[in-house]
Motif scaffolding. Structure first.
Motif, mmCIF file in Angstrom:
data_model
loop_
_atom_site.group_PDB
_atom_site.id
_atom_site.type_symbol
_atom_site.label_atom_id
_atom_site.label_comp_id
_atom_site.label_asym_id
_atom_site.label_seq_id
_atom_site.Cartn_x
_atom_site.Cartn_y
_atom_site.Cartn_z
ATOM 1 N N ARG A 72 33.935 -7.870 26.586
ATOM 2 C CA ARG A 72 35.052 -6.957 28.003
ATOM 3 C C ARG A 72 36.672 -7.892 28.171
ATOM 4 N NH1 ARG A 72 32.364 -4.809 32.517
ATOM 5 N NH2 ARG A 72 34.311 -5.259 33.584
ATOM 6 N N ALA A 73 36.003 -9.224 27.782
ATOM 7 C CA ALA A 73 38.176 -9.523 27.890
ATOM 8 C C ALA A 73 38.934 -8.862 26.925
ATOM 9 C CB ALA A 73 37.596 -11.197 27.143
ATOM 10 N N VAL A 74 38.092 -8.514 25.603
ATOM 11 C CA VAL A 74 39.280 -7.645 24.931
ATOM 12 C C VAL A 74 39.821 -6.533 25.630
ATOM 13 C CG1 VAL A 74 39.634 -6.997 22.284
ATOM 14 C CG2 VAL A 74 38.830 -9.342 23.114
ATOM 15 N N GLY A 75 39.060 -6.095 25.785
ATOM 16 C CA GLY A 75 38.845 -4.292 26.741
ATOM 17 C C GLY A 75 38.430 -3.168 25.191
ATOM 18 N N GLY A 76 37.587 -3.999 25.062
ATOM 19 C CA GLY A 76 36.686 -3.328 23.842
ATOM 20 C C GLY A 76 37.079 -3.463 22.150
ATOM 21 N N LYS A 86 41.421 -0.973 16.826
ATOM 22 C CA LYS A 86 41.100 0.082 16.180
ATOM 23 C C LYS A 86 41.637 -1.227 14.853
ATOM 24 C CE LYS A 86 43.937 3.508 14.177
ATOM 25 N NZ LYS A 86 43.103 4.127 12.975
ATOM 26 N N GLU A 87 41.326 -2.485 14.537
ATOM 27 C CA GLU A 87 41.874 -2.824 13.412
ATOM 28 C C GLU A 87 40.436 -3.219 12.591
ATOM 29 O OE1 GLU A 87 44.091 -3.809 15.921
ATOM 30 O OE2 GLU A 87 45.935 -2.490 15.000
ATOM 31 N N ALA A 88 40.030 -3.488 13.540
ATOM 32 C CA ALA A 88 38.127 -3.966 13.047
ATOM 33 C C ALA A 88 37.492 -2.998 13.159
ATOM 34 C CB ALA A 88 38.076 -4.374 14.614
ATOM 35 N N MET A 89 37.820 -1.704 13.882
ATOM 36 C CA MET A 89 36.902 -0.876 12.966
ATOM 37 C C MET A 89 37.323 0.524 12.006
ATOM 38 S SD MET A 89 34.716 -0.171 15.903
ATOM 39 C CE MET A 89 34.669 0.978 15.428
#
Length: 91
Positions: free
Chosen positions: A67-71, A74-77
């Motif tokens: 929740r803090a990061v906001g999702g 994309k780089e992690a995915m």
């Protein structure tokens, strides 16, 4: 006389009975196998309690981080998809 004194032998018997009642029963001597079983049982219960406390706390912290990061960025995915792709190629 209304009250009669007790003889010395009765006093001595009452003292012995009181001493026997006050003395704790001797503890049972456990062998190494019973000690090991008790330690193992205690450790298993401790690990279960710790798991029931820590796993929900860990999941809640992951949720708060999400929740803090906001999702998920994309780089992690992309990184996770590359790892899955490499794992599938090696099979």
């Amino acid at each position: 006389m209304f009250f009669k004194r007790k003889s010395e032998s009765v006093w001595a018997q009452e003292g012995e009975v009181a001493a026997e009642a006050a003395a704790p029963a001797p503890k049972e001597k456990l062998g190494w196998f019973e000690k090991r079983a008790r330690r193992r049982r205690r450790r298993i219960v401790f690990e279960e309690v710790l798991g029931w406390i820590l796993v929900p706390a860990f999941l809640y912290l992951l949720y708060l981080g999400y929740r803090a990061v906001g999702g998920i960025p994309k780089e992690a995915m992309d990184f996770f998809q590359e790892l899955i792709g490499l794992a599938m190629k090696s099979v």
